[in-house]
Design a protein around this motif. Structure first.
Motif, short mmCIF file in Angstrom:
data_model
loop_
_atom_site.label_atom_id
_atom_site.label_comp_id
_atom_site.label_asym_id
_atom_site.label_seq_id
_atom_site.Cartn_x
_atom_site.Cartn_y
_atom_site.Cartn_z
N HIS A 70 0.82 -1.23 0.00
CA HIS A 70 0.00 0.00 0.00
C HIS A 70 0.85 1.27 0.00
N GLY A 71 2.07 1.18 0.56
CA GLY A 71 2.92 2.37 0.61
C GLY A 71 2.20 3.51 1.29
N SER A 72 2.31 4.70 0.71
CA SER A 72 1.61 5.86 1.26
C SER A 72 0.15 5.80 0.82
N TRP A 73 -0.74 5.78 1.78
CA TRP A 73 -2.16 5.69 1.44
C TRP A 73 -2.61 6.92 0.66
N ARG A 74 -2.00 8.02 1.00
CA ARG A 74 -2.40 9.29 0.37
C ARG A 74 -2.16 9.27 -1.13
N THR A 75 -1.02 8.64 -1.51
CA THR A 75 -0.68 8.65 -2.94
C THR A 75 -1.18 7.42 -3.67
N LEU A 76 -1.76 6.49 -2.92
CA LEU A 76 -2.20 5.23 -3.54
C LEU A 76 -3.35 5.37 -4.54
N PRO A 77 -4.41 6.09 -4.20
CA PRO A 77 -5.60 6.07 -5.07
C PRO A 77 -5.33 6.39 -6.55
N PRO A 78 -4.62 7.50 -6.87
CA PRO A 78 -4.39 7.76 -8.30
C PRO A 78 -3.56 6.67 -8.96
N LYS A 79 -2.57 6.14 -8.20
CA LYS A 79 -1.72 5.09 -8.77
C LYS A 79 -2.54 3.84 -9.06
N ALA A 80 -3.53 3.57 -8.19
CA ALA A 80 -4.34 2.37 -8.37
C ALA A 80 -5.54 2.62 -9.27
N GLY A 81 -5.67 3.85 -9.74
CA GLY A 81 -6.78 4.19 -10.63
C GLY A 81 -8.11 4.32 -9.90
N LEU A 82 -8.03 4.78 -8.66
CA LEU A 82 -9.25 4.90 -7.85
C LEU A 82 -9.57 6.36 -7.57
N GLN A 83 -10.84 6.67 -7.61
CA GLN A 83 -11.30 8.03 -7.29
C GLN A 83 -11.75 8.10 -5.84
N ARG A 84 -10.92 7.57 -4.99
CA ARG A 84 -11.24 7.55 -3.56
C ARG A 84 -10.14 8.28 -2.81
N CYS A 85 -10.44 8.65 -1.57
CA CYS A 85 -9.39 9.22 -0.74
C CYS A 85 -8.56 8.08 -0.15
N GLY A 86 -7.34 8.42 0.23
CA GLY A 86 -6.45 7.40 0.78
C GLY A 86 -7.02 6.77 2.03
N LYS A 87 -7.71 7.57 2.79
CA LYS A 87 -8.28 7.08 4.03
C LYS A 87 -9.33 6.01 3.76
N SER A 88 -10.14 6.26 2.74
CA SER A 88 -11.18 5.29 2.40
C SER A 88 -10.55 3.99 1.92
N CYS A 89 -9.45 4.10 1.15
CA CYS A 89 -8.76 2.92 0.66
C CYS A 89 -8.18 2.13 1.83
N ARG A 90 -7.56 2.86 2.73
CA ARG A 90 -6.97 2.19 3.88
C ARG A 90 -8.04 1.42 4.66
N LEU A 91 -9.17 2.06 4.89
CA LEU A 91 -10.24 1.45 5.66
C LEU A 91 -10.80 0.21 4.96
N ARG A 92 -10.96 0.36 3.64
CA ARG A 92 -11.50 -0.76 2.87
C ARG A 92 -10.56 -1.97 2.94
N TRP A 93 -9.27 -1.68 2.81
CA TRP A 93 -8.28 -2.75 2.89
C TRP A 93 -8.27 -3.37 4.29
N LYS A 94 -8.20 -2.52 5.28
CA LYS A 94 -8.04 -2.97 6.66
C LYS A 94 -9.26 -3.77 7.14
N ASN A 95 -10.43 -3.32 6.76
CA ASN A 95 -11.65 -3.94 7.30
C ASN A 95 -12.31 -4.96 6.38
N TYR A 96 -11.85 -5.03 5.14
CA TYR A 96 -12.58 -5.90 4.23
C TYR A 96 -11.70 -6.73 3.30
N LEU A 97 -10.74 -6.08 2.64
CA LEU A 97 -10.00 -6.78 1.58
C LEU A 97 -8.79 -7.57 2.07
N ARG A 98 -8.26 -7.19 3.22
CA ARG A 98 -7.09 -7.89 3.75
C ARG A 98 -7.32 -9.39 3.74
N PRO A 99 -6.34 -10.17 3.29
CA PRO A 99 -6.58 -11.61 3.14
C PRO A 99 -6.71 -12.35 4.47
#
Length: 370
Positions: free
Chosen positions: A38-67
């Motif tokens: 994930h690196g820096s959550w702040r810079t992740l969304p554009p790199k991953a092609g997401l129109q989300r804030c880094g915080k939302s990505c972090r939360l989604r990963w932490k609470n749902y997508l983490r294996p």
DNA sequence: AACTATATCAACCGCATGCTA
DNA sequence: TTAGCATGCGGTTGATATAGT
């Protein structure tokens, strides 16, 4: 236009998407993190092609997508752990989650709010204080209440005991916090009882509810457990005291399960249940002093070693010394009560539970003095 | 079947904390 | 020492599911 999405200055971007995540978004996030981390959550969304804030990505990963997330119904053990930890820690969900592998703090928080809180309340227990409500007997059916009341009383007794422990330990470790802050003269003050003994008493009490352990005594200098195992604490010791565990049925100290807690600490032969119990109790004493700053040593790795020993049931030699807290060199005026320890050897759920209990104590003491 | 109440839980928000320049 | 930034935490919200009438 500058939009601040979420608190804490996470992102300054235009048109951030909010609300439920789509499978496509999940896929993008998952793919990106699997490939790059994930690196820096702040810079992740554009790199991953997401129109989300880094915080939302972090939360989604932490609470749902983490294996390594476990979903679905909570087990009885998990429920008990949550209730017990909540009684000790309050709404510190992330700390509680640390004791429940594969569960997220958000999930535990939700489960508490939607299930456990209500259940405790129905049992006549205040979910905030974990104490019995006075009017509990007025509500509900008498039969239900009898069963639930027993559980609640046990829980209350446990918490009161722990509170006593905390209070006494605080008074001992910091006399200036005494009631009304009256000045005390060191010369006039009676010798203080080592606080660790309260820990042992509480531990025994909490593991065997219903038994009154408060008046139990044993001869000074000797801890006796289950009529068989003794922990002998010599009063005439050098800088590093010797602590021996020995079995009453054996003819001498030298040919049995014994542990010399000196430097280095060496364990010979497979650990017996008594053996392990005694070591754990000693660890508890040490941890209390460690956390309170009486001794300057970190026992975390020792706890890991003990955990390994318990789980593998193999002989283990440890090169690192275990330092003995100072109070062990003092005479014992009060001694812990008898404890019924499991009769079978080898790892079992009991050991895991007892280890968790040990961890709980560390958390409690750390919370209180930390 | 339609409506309402309640339960559940993913996600958001604001604040706290820790790190770094 | 301080300001700014990144991240974490816990309270809360709101959409959806489910149960009850």
């Amino acid at each position: 236009m500058e939009v601040k999405a979420g608190g804490g200055g996470w992102d300054n971007v235009v048109e951030l998407k909010k609300g439920p995540w789509t499978p496509e978004e999940d896929h993008k996030l998952l793919q990106y993190i699997q490939q790059h981390g994930h690196g820096s959550w702040r810079t992740l969304p554009p790199k991953a092609g997401l129109q989300r804030c880094g915080k939302s990505c972090r939360l989604r990963w932490k609470n749902y997508l983490r294996p390594d997330i476990k979903r679905g119904k909570f087990s009885i053990q998990e429920e008990q752990t949550i209730i017990q930890l909540h009684a000790l820690l309050g709404n510190r969900w992330s700390t509680i989650a640390a004791h429940l592998p594969k569960r997220t703090d958000n999930e535990i928080k939700n489960y508490w709010n939607s299930h456990l809180k209500k259940r405790l309340s129905n049992m006549g227990i205040d979910p905030t204080t974990h104490k019995l409500k006075n009017h509990a007997f007025v509500c509900g059916r008498p039969h239900d209440f009898a069963n639930l009341s027993h559980m609640a009383q046990w829980e209350t007794a446990r918490l009161e005991a722990e509170a006593r422990l905390v209070r006494d330990s605080k008074l001992i470790s910091n006399p200036s916090t005494h009631l009304l802050n009256k000045p005390t003269t060191a010369a006039a003050a009676p010798p203080r009882r080592p606080p660790c003994l309260d820990v042992l008493k509480v531990w025994a009490w909490t593991n065997y509810p219903g038994k009154d352990m408060s008046n139990a005594t044993t001869p000074s200098g000797l801890l006796t457990y289950n009529g068989g195992l003794q922990l002998n604490l010599s009063d005439n010791l050098g800088p590093i005291p010797t602590v021996s565990l020995f079995d009453q049925n054996s003819s001498s100290i030298t040919n049995i399960n014994s542990v010399q807690v000196s430097s280095p600490w060496t364990v010979n032969g497979p650990p017996s249940t008594h053996y392990i119990t005694m070591i754990k109790m000693m660890m508890m004493m040490m941890i209390v002093d460690e956390v309170k700053g009486i001794i300057d040593h970190d026992y975390s790795s020792s706890m890991d070693q003990i955990h390994d020993m318990i789980m593998t049931n193999n002989p283990v030699d440890y090169a690192d010394p275990l330092w003995i807290p100072g109070f062990m060199q003092q005479g014992f005026s009060h001694l812990p009560p008898r404890i019924n320890v499991p009769q079978t050897s080898g790892p079992s759920d009991n050991y895991v539970f007892e280890l968790l209990t040990l961890m709980r104590f560390k958390a409690l003491i750390a919370h209180t003095f930390g």
